[in-house]
Enzyme design. Structure first.
Site, mmCIF file in Angstrom:
data_model
loop_
_atom_site.group_PDB
_atom_site.id
_atom_site.type_symbol
_atom_site.label_atom_id
_atom_site.label_comp_id
_atom_site.label_asym_id
_atom_site.label_seq_id
_atom_site.Cartn_x
_atom_site.Cartn_y
_atom_site.Cartn_z
ATOM 1 N N HIS A 188 2.085 16.090 7.799
ATOM 2 C CA HIS A 188 1.488 17.036 6.232
ATOM 3 C C HIS A 188 2.732 18.650 6.298
ATOM 4 O O HIS A 188 3.080 18.686 7.819
ATOM 5 C CB HIS A 188 0.711 17.197 6.250
ATOM 6 C CG HIS A 188 0.528 18.621 5.359
ATOM 7 N ND1 HIS A 188 -0.019 18.447 3.757
ATOM 8 C CD2 HIS A 188 -0.307 20.214 5.329
ATOM 9 C CE1 HIS A 188 -0.470 20.000 3.093
ATOM 10 N NE2 HIS A 188 -1.182 20.171 4.159
ATOM 11 N N SER A 189 3.307 19.091 5.476
ATOM 12 C CA SER A 189 3.717 20.303 5.642
ATOM 13 C C SER A 189 5.316 19.836 6.434
ATOM 14 O O SER A 189 5.969 19.345 6.233
ATOM 15 C CB SER A 189 2.712 21.630 6.404
ATOM 16 O OG SER A 189 3.718 22.623 6.479
#
Length: 230
Positions: A60-61
């Site tokens: 994520h990210s």
């Protein structure tokens, strides 16, 4: 810690293996990394002995970008590829222009705290805790530099499905998210969730269902999942 919670909520046939990065947690005595590709190569060598069973990778990210480079680094080591790459909450590797402009130079403590407020994932009580921020901000500074200094390398497409998760109010546009499809010679899909950058917390159940449903079509029930997170 986020991914440790997932162990209780994902199906029994799916094992979660959180990846801890240098400079934090049990690896606090190691130097922080600002070169994402070098970090990916390091992690690939560390994880290689564990990848005897079919696996998937989730990030994520900044973790999504790291997961992408980790997948390429594992390919360079002639490892069996993951059955699927989940890239969540960030623009595709070829669409990092916004990040290059904003993150290529080291940010001050005040700028980092402002950035955290804009991402809306950190409470004011935490931001006001001087002792906690003294420990956290150097890690965040290195991570932002790692993001801003990343440069895409042209390589052959990955021969595995890529499934992208995005937030409707996050900074990455639909075009930036769809550009992940250029990185695979296999299947591509995009799932959008209501919310901003931390939609994976706000809609955790739906996110985990998306992961479980995606993987259930690609493997039998004896597999492991590697996860990276920012």
């Amino acid at each position: 810690m986020v991914y440790s919670r997932w162990r209780r909520k994902l199906p029994d046939w799916l094992t979660v293996r959180p990846v801890e990065l240098p400079g934090r947690g049990s690896r606090l005595d190691e130097s922080l990394q600002t070169d994402l590709c070098a970090l990916a190569r390091q992690l690939a060598k560390e994880l290689r002995p564990e990848l005897r069973r079919p696996y998937a990778i989730f990030g994520h990210s900044l973790g999504a970008l790291l997961a992408f480079e980790l997948t390429h680094a594992l390919r360079e080591l002639a490892c069996a590829p993951p059955l699927m790459l989940f890239a969540s909450g960030t623009a595709a590797p070829t669409r990092r222009e916004d990040y290059e402009k904003g993150y290529a130079q080291a940010k001050s403590d005040a700028e980092l705290i402002t950035e955290l407020r804009e991402l809306q994932g950190t409470s004011e009580e935490v931001l006001a805790n001087h002792e906690l921020m003294t420990l956290t901000l150097p890690i965040l500074r290195a991570d932002f530099l790692m993001c801003g200094r990343y440069r895409y390398q042209q390589r052959s497409r990955l021969d595995l499905p890529i499934r992208v998760l995005g937030g409707t109010e996050d900074r990455s546009s639909l075009e930036q998210l769809r550009a992940w499809g250029e990185e695979t010679a296999s299947d591509f899909s995009l799932d959008m969730f209501e919310g901003g950058h931390f939609f994976i917390h706000e809609h955790e159940r739906q996110v985990l269902e998306t992961i479980g449903d995606g993987l259930s079509t690609h493997w039998d029930r004896t597999r492991a999942c590697v996860a990276t997170h920012y």
